[in-house]
Motif scaffolding. Structure first.
Motif: not given
Length: 363
Positions: A229-230, A242-248, A296-297, A307-310
């Motif tokens: 997620v962005d 300060g702009e990142a991508r979180l892998w949750m 979401p990214t 896998q399922g969320h593109y």
């Protein structure tokens, strides 16, 4: 200047390289890269994966270049004609380069944290062979501790020098570099000095393989099990965007990385600067309360992370058309296989056949 790459002609500004022009076209026209990084000065010209064939130098000098050239280092000339994925020489050269890059690379993808987003994996899948001809012992290095947050695996390193350029251009002090020469060359801090600069974590983002990985994420999860997620936050470091991508996974943030573009490079931030992030954001802010979640990214549908969320358009064509009308500018054709193959009769509907379809049904 006008340049034609794989039969697609575009206009580019003077000083543009062949690789930059190919990326403007997009898709599979753009050669793969392992060492070139548009955000780093001096990068490129080392891995040779971006080789292309120039069959016409320019309008003034139409002679072809005598050998394949590195597209990241070769400038465009007006009227130049280039072959990338349409050249048999280029395809064969990329297979050779891929084989060389894999000579000493360990086969530890099942335990490597880079698996699923590794550029060398993509390169070997698209251009490599299923077997190896190498019969000798692989080059190995002793483990080395270079700090509390970054794990160095020199056995996986392909000597692209991206991390060295990043540390040199982004941090005030460069503690690591390239030692020795030839097949003994390695990335090291010379005296096992820790890499503790507040921006040194960006070497993880630029590494195309699993040579530099995040210790805080190490062995905790597979990247395709996480949801990117962005997000952004007001960082006190003026150099950090300060702009990142979180892998949750669920509500837990497993790791934080910089945002990346379609070429796997750190994306441009909203302020127009390169989206580097500081080590505080990367290693210490692992709670959703630390961030403002944007959404979401958008993941490329060809990525294993998808896998399922593109997100993206998918469809079929009823007649031969350029695929850029479907999923982007790519010199491929989509065809109606029933009309072209002359195997299946289009007037016969498989759903109306009693039992499994047989060859007798299409005689």
């Amino acid at each position: 200047m006008k340049v034609t790459i794989d039969n697609i002609t575009i206009e580019v500004a003077p000083g543009t390289t062949i690789l930059e022009a190919a990326r403007q076209i997009g898709g599979e026209v753009a050669p793969p890269t392992m060492c070139y990084y548009s955000k780093l000065k001096g990068s490129g010209g080392k891995c040779r994966t971006c080789l292309v064939e120039v069959n016409k130098g320019s309008e003034k000098d139409p002679r072809p270049m005598p050998k394949l050239v590195a597209s990241c280092r070769t400038g465009v000339m007006d009227g130049m004609e280039v072959k990338s994925m349409t050249s048999e020489k280029v395809i064969d050269a990329r297979k050779g380069v891929t084989e060389f890059l894999l000579l000493n690379h360990p086969l530890d993808c099942p335990v490597c944290d880079q698996a699923g987003e590794c550029h060398l994996q993509d390169l070997s899948y698209e251009n490599g062979a299923a077997t190896t001809r190498y019969e000798y012992d692989r080059r190995t290095f002793e483990p080395e501790d270079i700090g509390p947050h970054i794990q160095l695996h020199m056995n996986r390193c392909i000597m692209c020098f991206r991390c060295v350029f990043t540390a040199d251009q982004l941090t005030e002090t460069r503690e690591h570099g390239i030692l020795d020469r030839g097949d003994h060359a390695k990335i090291s801090t010379c005296i096992s000095k820790a890499l503790d600069n507040d921006f040194i974590g960006n070497v993880i983002d630029v590494c195309p393989v699993g040579a530099l990985t995040d210790k805080t994420f190490r062995f905790k999860n597979r990247v395709w099990f996480t949801k990117p997620v962005d997000a952004h936050r007001n960082c006190s470091n003026p150099k950090c965007c300060g702009e990142a991508r979180l892998w949750m996974r669920g509500e837990e943030v497993y790791r934080v990385t910089a945002r990346k573009d379609e070429w796997g490079e750190v994306a441009t931030a909203s302020n127009g600067q390169t989206g580097w992030i500081c080590d505080e954001c990367r290693f210490e802010k692992k709670q959703t309360s630390d961030w403002t979640i944007e959404g979401p990214t958008k993941v490329n549908r060809h990525s294993v992370i998808a896998q399922g969320h593109y997100q993206g358009k998918v469809g079929t064509a009823t007649q031969p058309i350029l695929i850029d009308e479907v999923i982007g500018k790519r010199p491929k054709l989509t065809l109606d296989i029933h009309k072209v193959s002359e195997v299946n009769k289009p007037e016969i509907h498989l759903s109306e056949i009693e039992g499994p379809a047989h060859s007798d049904d299409f005689k």
